[in-house]
Motif scaffolding. Sequence first.
Motif, short mmCIF file in Angstrom:
data_model
loop_
_atom_site.label_atom_id
_atom_site.label_comp_id
_atom_site.label_asym_id
_atom_site.label_seq_id
_atom_site.Cartn_x
_atom_site.Cartn_y
_atom_site.Cartn_z
N MET A 18 0.83 -1.20 0.00
CA MET A 18 0.00 0.00 0.00
C MET A 18 0.87 1.26 0.00
SD MET A 18 -3.14 0.75 -0.25
CE MET A 18 -4.61 1.50 0.38
N ARG A 19 1.96 1.24 0.75
CA ARG A 19 2.86 2.40 0.73
C ARG A 19 3.34 2.69 -0.69
NH1 ARG A 19 7.23 2.21 5.69
NH2 ARG A 19 5.73 2.38 7.40
N LYS B 213 1.85 1.87 -3.52
CA LYS B 213 0.72 2.37 -4.31
C LYS B 213 0.43 3.84 -3.98
CE LYS B 213 -1.43 -2.13 -5.00
NZ LYS B 213 -1.10 -2.20 -6.43
N ILE B 214 0.53 4.19 -2.71
CA ILE B 214 0.31 5.57 -2.27
C ILE B 214 1.39 6.48 -2.86
CG2 ILE B 214 0.41 7.07 -0.23
CD1 ILE B 214 -0.94 4.66 1.29
N LYS B 215 2.62 6.00 -2.84
CA LYS B 215 3.74 6.76 -3.41
C LYS B 215 3.52 6.99 -4.91
CE LYS B 215 8.70 6.24 -4.14
NZ LYS B 215 9.84 5.33 -3.93
N LEU C 245 0.31 10.39 -3.01
CA LEU C 245 -0.58 10.66 -1.87
C LEU C 245 0.11 10.44 -0.52
CD1 LEU C 245 -3.82 9.00 -3.29
CD2 LEU C 245 -3.39 11.46 -2.99
N GLU C 246 1.46 10.50 -0.50
CA GLU C 246 2.21 10.21 0.71
C GLU C 246 1.86 11.13 1.87
OE1 GLU C 246 3.45 10.83 -2.40
OE2 GLU C 246 5.52 10.13 -2.48
N THR D 182 -1.08 12.43 2.28
CA THR D 182 -2.52 12.35 2.49
C THR D 182 -2.93 11.06 3.20
OG1 THR D 182 -2.82 13.63 0.48
CG2 THR D 182 -4.74 12.47 1.30
N ILE D 183 -2.20 9.97 2.93
CA ILE D 183 -2.55 8.66 3.48
C ILE D 183 -1.37 8.09 4.24
CG2 ILE D 183 -3.38 6.33 2.97
CD1 ILE D 183 -4.37 7.47 0.23
N CYS E 277 -5.30 -4.23 -2.14
CA CYS E 277 -4.81 -2.88 -1.87
C CYS E 277 -5.24 -1.91 -2.97
CB CYS E 277 -3.30 -2.88 -1.69
SG CYS E 277 -2.77 -3.55 -0.09
N LEU F 125 -7.31 1.36 -1.98
CA LEU F 125 -6.87 2.70 -2.40
C LEU F 125 -7.98 3.40 -3.19
CD1 LEU F 125 -4.70 4.84 -2.40
CD2 LEU F 125 -3.71 3.74 -4.42
N LYS G 232 -9.54 6.95 -2.06
CA LYS G 232 -9.57 8.09 -2.99
C LYS G 232 -10.99 8.64 -3.10
CE LYS G 232 -5.72 7.03 -6.11
NZ LYS G 232 -5.41 6.59 -7.50
#
Length: 160
Positions: A26-27, A29-31, A35-36, A38-39, A146, A150, A154
Amino acid sequence: MKTAKIHIQFVCLGNICRSPMAEYIMREKIKQAHLEHTIFVDSAGTSGWHNGENMHEGTAYVLQQHQIDTKGFTSSQVKKSDWDTFDYIVAMDNNNLRDLENLFGKHPEKLFQITSLCPDLSHDHIPDPWYTGNFNETYHLLDECCDALLKCVKERLKGN
């Protein structure tokens, strides 16, 4: 530094196989989604058997095979205070969910099993590779779940 708007905690039994794998997938995917800030994502175990340990070598290996950095992980146990910290507490299987519901109560909007987000998944839980030895299967299931999580996060962020 901005404080994240959404906090997610992944939970399995020992916090060395499934939940750290979900956390690090998930980290990444966020990167990739930028969205680092934000999440925020973390993980824990219901048992505390492996507190202070690194992730299982099989978990680290499969993550590295997918070019996901595994640095900075330390196993920990779920705490009562996590309820106030996290917006989503996400269990890997029915036993984890039951243990979490015993601690926090039933709140399906906040506390749920990750596979519930993927009704067409080949499994109704994330198999524990500690027992199955199949870290690749766990990775592929979590990767799909994940993506679904995500997407939900979102949508929530769009609503805010």
